[in-house]
Enzyme design. Structure first.
Site, PDB file in Angstrom:
ATOM      1  CB  CYS A  61      -6.050  13.414   7.120  1.00 45.16           C
ATOM      2  SG  CYS A  61      -6.623  15.109   7.290  1.00 45.16           S
ATOM      3  CB  ALA A  64     -10.733  15.158   6.189  1.00 42.51           C
ATOM      4  NE  ARG A  95     -19.068  15.492   4.209  1.00 45.05           N
ATOM      5  CZ  ARG A  95     -19.912  15.120   5.144  1.00 45.05           C
ATOM      6  NH1 ARG A  95     -20.315  15.983   6.052  1.00 45.05           N
ATOM      7  NH2 ARG A  95     -20.345  13.894   5.202  1.00 45.05           N
TER       8      ARG A  95
END
Lengths: 493, 73
Positions: A61, A64, A95
């Protein structure tokens, strides 16, 4: 065995067969055999459209895209996930944006700050809580250099005025506070989140030192734009540029700081690695500060050398000469890597389905190892990404945009690649299907993959995945045919 | 009335970019292209066109400018 265009087209038709009429029509536009002759991808593939309800998509989204990708890696800022606790907590530290610093003291990337919305905040508004939160951060973490407020869905729904809080607190504490309107419901994927985040940088942070000329400039100042330092990627890119004689002023945004961002308007050239997530700010800087930008690709020696020369061509002969020295220096290193791994990987076929820049950028790395990419696709790419991909891929290779879980599985069953590179949500499905898999979003907990140093790691990782003995052990011994069983007995005897 | 950005690409060809609309294409023709007037109808390579106000000479590129959609295809 390469598939012909007709075979690929009939494969696509076959896969689409299960969908209802309307869904079939929609999905057909997102799947195509590649045609390298075409200049423009919009003639063959549709992208950046809303995913169909009911299919399994892999997209994220806007939150994100903003918190996870663009803002999150900026290490000396605190990024508040403003809203309920889950969005921030479940995306925290996933990440692998490496950074240097002491977490919790002067850097904060892997920490989660959230306003933890409760019912009463939805009913009465969360601005007061946000203001209090910022004051608490100021007390607890005085060495932070700025705050970004990353909105989650409810903020937009209840209409909180986070901009007003940001302005008030900037004045009060004298540190940059950036409100980012990246509510998850905006746009069709994380891609709009990148755009919103870029616009927030433009409006709230970038111009901070416009009037300040105290920064000593050189003619060789560059900024690395769109490298998120996953597993140390930006570092293995940066050393190449520095060896060439360039001065890297800023890293956006892996291992980056707010000060670096504010200094970026002073550079001579912006080097854009991830075009998808940071072209917006590059375009803005080109217009406002007349800083040209260029895309480059540091995956695999062939592309790295090409890019290094293209970058050097933008500077004087001194840099160009040094660039050749750098290329010559690393040549024996990467040639040894190719000599070692190419015989083990030659001719293997790869399917990719990733996001951002990788579906086209990593092709060079595979080709340098003698491997062939037989299918690629973007989670959230736009037309311009596919424009750039058409040339990189072979004729009649499979292109799939926002591929659904079902389609991807069917493609793999039919195309039978030797290796798949995609995300964590696909990893275990394909491993259980017996296909070697690399998680190519964060390099499967490895990396860096950029530059010459990264290529060595890339080659090793691909080899240890593809040639892992476990793939031969997938069939239960009692299901093996008699001959195979005999062979294994003979081998063990 | 979208805002469009006009810039020259690496090959030096004039391009038009519309943020958030996924549109970036080279400009095939500019209605007014002389020293004292620049702009008017910009026709893209694919036939669509955008109309911008006439400017007093070629602007310093890149530039973001208001445009109207022309007739085009």
């Amino acid at each position: 065995m390469a598939m012909s265009r007709d075979e690929v087209e009939s494969l696509i038709q076959e896969v689409l067969e299960v969908y209802p009429e309307k869904a079939k029509k929609d999905r057909a536009k997102h799947l195509t055999p590649n045609d390298p002759e075409l200049e423009q991808s919009k003639k063959c593939i549709t992208s950046n459209k809303k995913s169909l309800p009911g299919v399994m998509t892999i997209r994220g989204c806007a939150y994100a895209g903003s918190k996870g990708v663009v803002w999150g890696p900026i290490k000396d800022m605190i990024h508040i996930s403003h809203g309920p606790v889950g969005c921030g907590q479940y995306s925290r530290a996933g990440r692998r944006n490496y950074y240097i610093g002491t977490t919790g003291v002067n850097t904060f990337v892997t920490m989660n700050f959230t306003s933890d919305f409760q019912e009463k905040d939805i009913v009465f508004g969360g601005d007061k809580k946000l203001a209090k939160l910022i004051d608490e951060i100021e007390t607890l973490f005085p060495l932070h250099k700025g705050i970004s407020i990353q909105s989650e869905c409810p903020i937009g729904l209840i209409g909180d005025d986070i901009e007003a809080v940001a302005k008030k607190k900037t004045a009060e504490h004298g540190k940059t506070v950036v409100p980012v309107r990246c509510e998850g419901f905006r746009g069709v994927s994380q891609s709009l989140g990148h755009h919103i985040a870029n616009d927030a940088v433009r409006d709230w942070a970038l111009g901070a030192r416009d009037e300040d000329d105290s920064f000593e400039k050189t003619d060789y100042d560059v900024a690395i734009i769109g490298d998120y330092n996953i597993g140390g990627d930006a570092w293995s890119s940066r050393i190449l540029l520095e060896e060439m004689g360039l001065r890297v002023v800023a890293q956006w945004s892996g291992d980056g700081t707010i000060a670096e961002m504010e200094l970026t308007p002073k550079v001579k050239l912006n080097l854009v690695h991830c075009y998808r997530s940071m072209n917006y700010i590059s375009r803005h800087m080109e217009e406002k500060y007349k800083i040209p930008w260029m895309e480059y690709n540091f995956f695999g020696p062939t592309k790295t050398i090409e890019s290094l020369r293209a970058i050097a061509a933008r500077f004087d002969e001194k840099i160009q000469a040094k660039c050749e020295e750098v290329i010559a220096k690393y040549q024996p290193e990467w040639e040894a890597v190719v000599a070692k791994y190419r015989p083990r990987l030659e001719g293997k076929r790869v399917m990719l389905y990733i996001g951002g820049l990788r579906p086209r950028h990593v092709i060079g790395s595979y080709e340098d190892l003698g491997m062939e990419v037989v299918g690629t696709g973007y989670e959230f790419g736009h037309n311009d990404d596919y424009d750039r991909t058409l040339k990189e891929m072979g004729d009649a290779t499979l292109l799939y945009d926002d591929v659904t879980g079902y389609e991807f599985e069917e493609f793999v069953k039919k195309v039978k690649p030797d290796l798949i590179g995609s995300g964590i949500k696909e990893k275990y499905i394909f491993q259980k299907m017996g296909v070697p898999f690399r998680q190519m979003h964060s390099w499967d907990y490895s990396g860096p993959y950029h530059g010459f140093d990264g290529f060595a790691i890339f080659a090793r990782d691909m080899d240890m995945t593809l040639n892992n003995p476990c793939w031969k052990q997938l069939q239960a011994p009692w299901k093996k045919s008699a001959e195979e069983a005999d062979e294994s007995v003979a081998a063990s005897a | 009335m979208p805002n469009v950005m006009l810039r020259e690409n690496d090959a030096g060809v004039l391009t038009l970019y519309v943020p958030k609309k996924d549109l970036e294409d080279t400009i095939a023709s500019v209605e007014f292209d002389s020293d004292d007037a620049w702009g008017g109808e910009l026709t893209l390579t694919d036939g669509t066109s955008f109309i911008i106000d006439k400017l007093p000479g070629k602007p310093d590129l890149p530039i973001t400018i208001r445009a109207r959609r022309g007739v085009g295809e």
